[in-house]
Design a protein around this motif. Structure first.
Motif, PDB file in Angstrom:
ATOM      1  N   UNK A  54       0.838  -1.200   0.000  1.00 45.89           N
ATOM      2  CA  UNK A  54       0.000   0.000   0.000  1.00 45.89           C
ATOM      3  C   UNK A  54       0.874   1.251   0.000  1.00 45.89           C
ATOM      4  N   UNK A  57       2.080   1.803  -3.458  1.00 44.88           N
ATOM      5  CA  UNK A  57       1.079   2.332  -4.381  1.00 44.88           C
ATOM      6  C   UNK A  57       0.791   3.799  -4.099  1.00 44.88           C
ATOM      7  N   UNK A  58       0.843   4.190  -2.814  1.00 43.28           N
ATOM      8  CA  UNK A  58       0.642   5.607  -2.500  1.00 43.28           C
ATOM      9  C   UNK A  58       1.768   6.453  -3.076  1.00 43.28           C
ATOM     10  N   UNK A  59       2.962   5.870  -3.183  1.00 41.52           N
ATOM     11  CA  UNK A  59       4.107   6.641  -3.659  1.00 41.52           C
ATOM     12  C   UNK A  59       4.433   6.340  -5.118  1.00 41.52           C
ATOM     13  N   UNK A  60       3.482   5.785  -5.844  1.00 40.31           N
ATOM     14  CA  UNK A  60       3.644   5.464  -7.268  1.00 40.31           C
ATOM     15  C   UNK A  60       4.812   4.513  -7.509  1.00 40.31           C
ATOM     16  N   UNK A  61       5.007   3.572  -6.578  1.00 45.00           N
ATOM     17  CA  UNK A  61       6.018   2.545  -6.797  1.00 45.00           C
ATOM     18  C   UNK A  61       5.298   1.215  -7.005  1.00 45.00           C
ATOM     19  N   UNK A  62       6.078   0.144  -7.136  1.00 40.10           N
ATOM     20  CA  UNK A  62       5.472  -1.169  -7.337  1.00 40.10           C
ATOM     21  C   UNK A  62       5.429  -1.988  -6.061  1.00 40.10           C
ATOM     22  N   UNK A 216     -14.816   8.601  14.702  1.00 39.98           N
ATOM     23  CA  UNK A 216     -13.666   9.416  14.307  1.00 39.98           C
ATOM     24  C   UNK A 216     -12.655   9.529  15.447  1.00 39.98           C
ATOM     25  N   UNK A 306      -6.685  -0.506   6.111  1.00 44.60           N
ATOM     26  CA  UNK A 306      -6.288   0.320   4.967  1.00 44.60           C
ATOM     27  C   UNK A 306      -6.435   1.804   5.285  1.00 44.60           C
ATOM     28  N   UNK A 307      -7.513   2.153   6.015  1.00 45.72           N
ATOM     29  CA  UNK A 307      -7.712   3.557   6.413  1.00 45.72           C
ATOM     30  C   UNK A 307      -6.529   4.034   7.253  1.00 45.72           C
ATOM     31  N   UNK A 310      -3.652   4.587   5.097  1.00 49.04           N
ATOM     32  CA  UNK A 310      -3.876   5.840   4.359  1.00 49.04           C
ATOM     33  C   UNK A 310      -3.451   7.033   5.221  1.00 49.04           C
ATOM     34  N   UNK A 311      -3.836   7.001   6.512  1.00 51.83           N
ATOM     35  CA  UNK A 311      -3.383   8.052   7.438  1.00 51.83           C
ATOM     36  C   UNK A 311      -1.870   8.130   7.429  1.00 51.83           C
ATOM     37  N   UNK A 313       0.451   7.245   5.349  1.00 47.57           N
ATOM     38  CA  UNK A 313       1.207   7.725   4.197  1.00 47.57           C
ATOM     39  C   UNK A 313       0.705   9.077   3.714  1.00 47.57           C
ATOM     40  N   UNK A 314      -0.174   9.733   4.475  1.00 53.21           N
ATOM     41  CA  UNK A 314      -0.624  11.061   4.093  1.00 53.21           C
ATOM     42  C   UNK A 314      -0.154  12.127   5.066  1.00 53.21           C
ATOM     43  N   UNK A 315      -0.270  11.864   6.361  1.00 53.58           N
ATOM     44  CA  UNK A 315      -0.078  12.944   7.328  1.00 53.58           C
ATOM     45  C   UNK A 315       1.354  12.997   7.836  1.00 53.58           C
TER      46      UNK A 315
ATOM     47  N   UNK B  21      -3.637  11.971  -1.721  1.00 55.19           N
ATOM     48  CA  UNK B  21      -2.945  10.677  -1.725  1.00 55.19           C
ATOM     49  C   UNK B  21      -3.855   9.582  -2.254  1.00 55.19           C
ATOM     50  N   UNK B  25      -3.100   6.883  -5.114  1.00 57.21           N
ATOM     51  CA  UNK B  25      -3.259   5.444  -4.884  1.00 57.21           C
ATOM     52  C   UNK B  25      -4.030   4.797  -6.025  1.00 57.21           C
ATOM     53  N   UNK B  28      -1.991   4.551  -9.282  1.00 53.97           N
ATOM     54  CA  UNK B  28      -0.636   4.014  -9.166  1.00 53.97           C
ATOM     55  C   UNK B  28      -0.402   2.836 -10.107  1.00 53.97           C
ATOM     56  N   UNK B  32       3.146   3.872 -12.296  1.00 55.39           N
ATOM     57  CA  UNK B  32       4.260   3.561 -11.398  1.00 55.39           C
ATOM     58  C   UNK B  32       5.571   4.010 -12.018  1.00 55.39           C
ATOM     59  N   UNK B  34       8.515   3.079 -10.975  1.00 49.28           N
ATOM     60  CA  UNK B  34       9.571   2.098 -10.745  1.00 49.28           C
ATOM     61  C   UNK B  34      10.018   1.476 -12.067  1.00 49.28           C
TER      62      UNK B  34
END
Lengths: 354, 158
Positions: A54, A57-62, A216, A306-307, A310-311, A313-315, B21, B25, B28, B32, B34
């Motif tokens: 995850x 994917x948030x950082x556009x990697x594989x 919340x 997953x939530x 998500x926290x 890799x965002x905050x 983000x 996601x 992605x 990607x 990579x």
């Protein structure tokens, strides 16, 4: 105390065929414990893999994709590597406490798993103060972190451990109070009965506005309690190295690491049970097939996990003073107000019953 | 009531961040960045700004743009560039002129800072995008950038 061991019954009957009754009871408990250990050790490893995927994917990697198909065996290989590594330690460490700490953390997080009702029949330990037991157990883990930090004889580890203490003690309050808000609706602490109540609609629907606020607050405080980003000052890399587990290596490090991920699973599983109806399917679509409850439970839990990712890799990370401001000036007063609101709603009968 | 205003603003900004983000996601799978390097060795094309090594491009007439001004040699912080030059008679104008004999580039010393390329007034040297620079002997890392028999392109000096 009314303790029933649901899934042990069949195993006890099986074992008592060729054993005396007391031995069969103990045998059944040990079998269940081993099954749980095996399941959740593997589940913890796959949570690590999920986190890495995850994050990628948030950082556009594989993400990991070399070991096994789609990298599915990556964390297995990592665990194998960690088992084979040398266990190092500092010379002036307090050896006894230093070795005790990782077991404290991992045992306390595995203990909490026993009370979850994965489905109607699949619950190891249906205790009548289940929710209370969960809150109590989940705060024992911090003792292990404090022990580890203190016994490592490393100032960074000690600072990390003290921060963890501050954080967990503060946010414990919010977790407890937000769950208490929901207990006002259910009127019971037993997890199986909490789910029974939700057959008329999940609690987040039944309790509408205060339930959403409680959810919340619970997610924020729960993230803080597992020491994950954005509340990971315990292991703020730029300041403290790795925090309390700086001096640990090999399998002892792996225990800390695994415990963090199992704790994340526990926090998400509590939220699933209390807010989202546990193993109940939405609108009762699979009510005729009871064993599908496991999939609903796991599915909902993984959505919440997953939530939390998500926290993460965002905050950005909070400072210590910001952390305490958030808890004592915002979450706690709101939480207390929220309890009063929920009490009024329950008293006046404004809950939504489907 | 800035207390509740702060809470509202806090939640709003957090949700904004999460939507950003979240979009990353969801996209992605397609985008990607990579590169799975040894697998796509044939097709891998490095991006424009990648600093592989310094090269001197030559055109089809074996002509380069280096006037031998030595600005790159002066700009280099650790002496990776050496220019061997002399004054020769220009066959066209008949005047004595500074010309390069060898533009020597020590890749083994280069830190890829790019100051030589910024300093070059005639854009004679540029970055190449290659990255497989490993060799078995360090003497291969000393390269002569101008090709043998090459000469200055006409009109560069004006």
């Amino acid at each position: 105390m009314n303790i029933s061991l649901n899934i042990t019954k069949t195993i006890t009957e099986l074992l008592s065929g060729f054993m005396p009754e007391s031995a069969a009871n103990i045998g059944a408990m040990v079998t269940i414990a081993l099954i749980y250990l095996a399941i959740f050790a593997v589940a913890g490893l796959y949570l690590v893999l999920l986190e890495r995927k995850v994050a990628a994917w948030f950082q556009l990697r594989l993400g990991p994709n070399r070991v096994g198909p789609w990298g599915l065996l990556q964390t297995m290989a990592d665990a194998l590597k960690l088992v084979s590594k040398e266990l190092t330690g500092t010379v002036k460490a307090d050896k006894f406490l230093y070795n005790l700490a990782p077991y404290f953390v991992i045992v306390s997080s595995l203990m909490a798993l026993s009370v979850f009702p994965f489905t109607q029949e699949f619950q190891a330990f249906d205790i009548n103060i289940g929710l209370f037991f969960l809150i109590a157990i989940s705060s024992i883990g911090v003792i292990g972190i404090l022990l580890g930090g203190w016994a490592s004889n490393n100032k960074f580890a000690l600072i990390g451990a003290m921060r963890s203490g501050v954080q967990t003690i503060s946010y414990e309050l919010s977790v407890g109070l937000s769950l208490l808000t929901m207990v006002l609706l259910t009127g019971t602490l037993q997890l199986s009965e909490i789910i029974e109540v939700q057959k008329n609609g999940w609690l987040i629907v039944q309790g509408h506005i205060p339930a959403v606020i409680a959810f919340m607050i619970y997610m924020i405080a729960g993230t803080a309690e597992t020491n994950r980003a954005p509340f990971d000052m315990v292991e703020a890399e730029s300041e403290l190295g790795a925090g309390f587990h700086t001096e640990y290596s090999g399998m002892k490090f792996a225990y800390f690491f695994l415990a963090e991920f199992i704790n994340m699973f526990i926090i998400a599983a509590i939220a699933t049970t209390v807010f989202f109806g546990g193993w109940l399917s939405p609108f009762g679509i699979t009510e005729s097939i009871p064993w599908l409850g496991v999939f609903w439970f796991i599915g909902k839990t993984f959505m919440l996990v997953f939530l939390m990712m998500w926290f993460r890799w965002t905050f950005p990370r909070l400072r210590v003073d910001q952390l305490l401001t958030l808890e004592w000036k915002y979450l706690l007063p709101l939480n207390l107000l929220n309890i009063v609101l929920m009490a009024l709603i329950v008293w006046l009968g404004f809950t939504i019953q489907l | 009531m800035s207390y509740f205003g702060d809470i509202y603003k806090g939640i709003k900004t957090l949700l904004t961040g999460m939507s950003v983000t979240g979009k990353y996601f969801l996209t992605s799978r397609k985008g990607a960045i990579t590169q799975q390097y040894p697998d796509n060795r044939e097709t891998l094309k490095m991006f424009e700004r990648f600093r592989g090594e310094v090269v001197m491009p030559h055109d089809e007439n074996n002509e380069h743009r280096c006037t031998g001004c030595q600005k790159c040699e002066l700009a280099c912080p650790n002496g990776s560039i050496e220019i061997i030059w002399d004054r020769q008679i220009d066959p066209e104008s008949g005047k004595k002129k500074k010309m390069i004999d060898k533009h020597i580039y020590h890749l083994g010393m280069c830190t890829m800072c790019g100051l030589c390329i910024e300093a070059c007034p005639t854009d004679a040297i540029v970055w190449a995008q290659n990255f497989e620079n490993s060799v078995y002997d360090r003497s291969y890392l000393t390269k002569v950038l101008n090709q043998p028999g090459s000469k200055l392109k006409a009109g560069v000096e004006e």
